[in-house]
Enzyme design. Structure first.
Site, PDB file in Angstrom:
ATOM      1  N   SER A 137      13.520   3.670  -2.158  1.00 54.83           N
ATOM      2  CA  SER A 137      13.671   2.928  -0.941  1.00 54.83           C
ATOM      3  C   SER A 137      15.139   2.517  -0.746  1.00 54.83           C
ATOM      4  O   SER A 137      15.994   2.569  -1.507  1.00 54.83           O
ATOM      5  CB  SER A 137      12.908   1.404  -1.196  1.00 54.83           C
ATOM      6  OG  SER A 137      13.402   0.505  -0.287  1.00 54.83           O
ATOM      7  N   TYR A 158      12.794  -5.810  -7.479  1.00 53.61           N
ATOM      8  CA  TYR A 158      12.267  -4.681  -6.586  1.00 53.61           C
ATOM      9  C   TYR A 158      13.491  -3.835  -6.253  1.00 53.61           C
ATOM     10  O   TYR A 158      13.416  -2.533  -6.522  1.00 53.61           O
ATOM     11  CB  TYR A 158      11.506  -5.168  -5.398  1.00 53.61           C
ATOM     12  CG  TYR A 158      11.169  -3.880  -4.275  1.00 53.61           C
ATOM     13  CD1 TYR A 158      10.130  -3.022  -4.751  1.00 53.61           C
ATOM     14  CD2 TYR A 158      11.787  -3.580  -3.186  1.00 53.61           C
ATOM     15  CE1 TYR A 158       9.806  -1.878  -3.932  1.00 53.61           C
ATOM     16  CE2 TYR A 158      11.441  -2.668  -2.368  1.00 53.61           C
ATOM     17  CZ  TYR A 158      10.565  -1.804  -2.825  1.00 53.61           C
ATOM     18  OH  TYR A 158      10.385  -0.655  -1.906  1.00 53.61           O
TER      19      TYR A 158
HETATM   20  N1  NAP Z   1       6.190   0.194   3.368  1.00 54.58           N
HETATM   21  C1  NAP Z   1       7.634   0.040   3.453  1.00 54.58           C
HETATM   22  O1  NAP Z   1       8.176  -0.517   4.300  1.00 54.58           O
HETATM   23  C2  NAP Z   1       8.448   0.789   2.292  1.00 54.58           C
HETATM   24  C3  NAP Z   1       9.759   0.957   2.497  1.00 54.58           C
HETATM   25  C4  NAP Z   1      10.522   1.540   1.224  1.00 54.58           C
HETATM   26  C5  NAP Z   1       9.955   2.081   0.357  1.00 54.58           C
HETATM   27  N2  NAP Z   1       8.550   2.096   0.266  1.00 54.58           N
HETATM   28  C6  NAP Z   1       7.977   2.611  -1.148  1.00 54.58           C
HETATM   29  O2  NAP Z   1       6.838   3.565  -0.529  1.00 54.58           O
HETATM   30  C7  NAP Z   1       5.869   3.594  -1.553  1.00 54.58           C
HETATM   31  C8  NAP Z   1       4.630   3.416  -1.009  1.00 54.58           C
HETATM   32  O3  NAP Z   1       4.255   2.048  -0.590  1.00 54.58           O
HETATM   33  P1  NAP Z   1       3.457   1.834   0.841  1.00 54.58           P
HETATM   34  O4  NAP Z   1       4.367   1.374   1.664  1.00 54.58           O
HETATM   35  O5  NAP Z   1       2.724   3.153   1.315  1.00 54.58           O
HETATM   36  O6  NAP Z   1       2.487   0.639   0.180  1.00 54.58           O
HETATM   37  P2  NAP Z   1       0.694   0.485   0.093  1.00 54.58           P
HETATM   38  O7  NAP Z   1       0.340   0.910   1.497  1.00 54.58           O
HETATM   39  O8  NAP Z   1       0.726  -0.694  -0.230  1.00 54.58           O
HETATM   40  O9  NAP Z   1       0.531   1.915  -0.893  1.00 54.58           O
HETATM   41  C9  NAP Z   1       0.959   1.555  -2.178  1.00 54.58           C
HETATM   42  C10 NAP Z   1       0.063   2.390  -2.710  1.00 54.58           C
HETATM   43  O10 NAP Z   1       0.267   2.369  -4.370  1.00 54.58           O
HETATM   44  C11 NAP Z   1      -0.930   2.137  -4.958  1.00 54.58           C
HETATM   45  N3  NAP Z   1      -0.635   1.406  -6.199  1.00 54.58           N
HETATM   46  C12 NAP Z   1      -0.303   0.333  -6.191  1.00 54.58           C
HETATM   47  N4  NAP Z   1      -0.583  -0.366  -7.366  1.00 54.58           N
HETATM   48  C13 NAP Z   1      -0.956   0.434  -8.145  1.00 54.58           C
HETATM   49  C14 NAP Z   1      -1.122   0.656  -9.689  1.00 54.58           C
HETATM   50  N5  NAP Z   1      -0.933  -0.059 -10.422  1.00 54.58           N
HETATM   51  N6  NAP Z   1      -1.530   1.949 -10.104  1.00 54.58           N
HETATM   52  C15 NAP Z   1      -1.749   3.042  -9.208  1.00 54.58           C
HETATM   53  N7  NAP Z   1      -1.782   2.797  -7.940  1.00 54.58           N
HETATM   54  C16 NAP Z   1      -1.252   1.789  -7.491  1.00 54.58           C
HETATM   55  C17 NAP Z   1      -1.842   1.413  -4.153  1.00 54.58           C
HETATM   56  O11 NAP Z   1      -3.243   1.682  -4.446  1.00 54.58           O
HETATM   57  P3  NAP Z   1      -4.364   0.846  -4.993  1.00 54.58           P
HETATM   58  O12 NAP Z   1      -4.240  -0.500  -4.513  1.00 54.58           O
HETATM   59  O13 NAP Z   1      -5.620   1.570  -4.784  1.00 54.58           O
HETATM   60  O14 NAP Z   1      -4.026   0.919  -6.727  1.00 54.58           O
HETATM   61  C18 NAP Z   1      -1.406   2.292  -2.646  1.00 54.58           C
HETATM   62  O15 NAP Z   1      -2.183   3.463  -2.675  1.00 54.58           O
HETATM   63  C19 NAP Z   1       6.440   2.349  -2.721  1.00 54.58           C
HETATM   64  O16 NAP Z   1       6.804   2.866  -3.719  1.00 54.58           O
HETATM   65  C20 NAP Z   1       7.128   1.533  -1.962  1.00 54.58           C
HETATM   66  O17 NAP Z   1       8.001   0.790  -2.950  1.00 54.58           O
HETATM   67  C21 NAP Z   1       7.776   1.282   1.146  1.00 54.58           C
END
Ligand code: NAP
Length: 258
Positions: A141, A154
């Site tokens: 990120s 984080y």
């Molecule tokens: N969205 C943003 O603005 C943003 C910005 C920068 C970086 N990121 C990074 O992008 C990545 C994906 O995030 P996203 O934005 O797509 O968020 P999201 O929609 O909340 O997706 C997160 C995913 O991680 C899974 N997960 C969470 N806890 C878990 C666990 N204990 N074991 C296995 N799977 C788990 C969730 O599935 P389940 O709940 O089904 O387990 C879900 O599939 C993350 O690493 C985040 O830090 C996001």
């Protein structure tokens, strides 16, 4: 032939991970999709098999739980067929004062954002390096570029992941394996709800779609690049962050994020 015949994606039940899984299926990759919510994974698997004729295995695992994480490691190290691309995407944040956020939540964040990708990458490389072929895409990120008061844990987990990924990129140079760091900015997913983050203050200009982030990340790892920052606005922000001392950025962000 798909660029990555078999790919394993963590956090594929929503957001960026789901978009990466969809994009890989469009490109013809067979998939192993990992997350905790079985219903979401089964529905995605059905959709991708029907739409793209690829094989999709569902691996339900909470990767913060050691024996469930070990099952994913085993699949990467010993399972058949071998995995060509590992996408370490599952992650969570958490906003608030470090001292006020329950320690258990922060500990879980470190296990999800740091320990799981480190262990999974190690398992994957045991298989990829002898074959001289493979890719690892780590979803970090832009939050990891500087210390972030009120997002301290984080931001630190993402700083770890970025540093780790850049180091490995050099270690495996010339060995047929690419290790790539993906630095998304604000992306419309379930992340902000799951992480208790206030997104009302973020201007429209800064929002990306999960599809755009997924496509950029997959392009970068296919090209063997060390890092990918999707979106012009974030490439500019990253440039500014790279030349701003932490003594300045921490003060500014300490006020903005209060
Ligand atoms: N969205 C943003 O603005 C943003 C910005 C920068 C970086 N990121 C990074 O992008 C990545 C994906 O995030 P996203 O934005 O797509 O968020 P999201 O929609 O909340 O997706 C997160 C995913 O991680 C899974 N997960 C969470 N806890 C878990 C666990 N204990 N074991 C296995 N799977 C788990 C969730 O599935 P389940 O709940 O089904 O387990 C879900 O599939 C993350 O690493 C985040 O830090 C996001």
């Amino acid at each position: 032939m798909a660029r990555w015949p078999v790919a394993l994606v963590t956090g594929a039940s929503s957001g960026i991970g789901r978009a990466i899984a969809v994009q890989l299926a469009i490109d013809g990759s067979d998939l192993i999709i990992v997350a905790r919510r079985r219903d979401r994974l089964e529905a995605l698997a059905e959709e991708l098999r029907a739409a793209h004729g690829v094989k999709v295995d569902v691996l339900v695992a909470d990767v913060t739980v050691p024996d469930q994480l070990a099952a994913v490691e085993d699949r990467l190290r010993d399972g058949e067929p071998a995995v060509d691309l590992l996408v370490n995407n599952a992650g969570v944040g958490g906003q608030g004062s470090f001292a006020d956020i329950p320690l258990d939540r922060q500990d879980r964040q470190i296990r999800l954002n740091v320990v799981a990708p480190v262990r999974l990458t190690h398992a994957a490389l045991q298989r990829m390096l002898p074959r001289g072929h493979g890719g690892v895409l780590n979803v970090s990120s832009i939050a990891g570029l500087q210390p972030m008061p009120h997002l301290a844990t984080y931001a630190a987990t993402k700083a770890y992941l970025s540093s780790f990924t850049h180091a490995l990129h050099e270690e495996v140079r010339g060995k047929g394996v690419s290790v790539t760091n993906l630095l998304p900015g604000f992306t419309r997913t379930e992340f902000h709800g799951a992480s208790d983050l206030d997104r009302s203050v973020v201007p429209k200009l800064f929002w990306m779609t999960a599809d755009d982030v997924a496509r950029a990340g997959l392009r970068a790892v296919a090209q063997g690049r060390a890092q990918c920052v999707p979106g012009l606005v974030y490439r500019v922000a990253t440039g500014i962050s790279n030349v701003t001392p932490w003594s300045v950025s921490r003060r500014v962000l300490g006020v903005v994020l209060r």
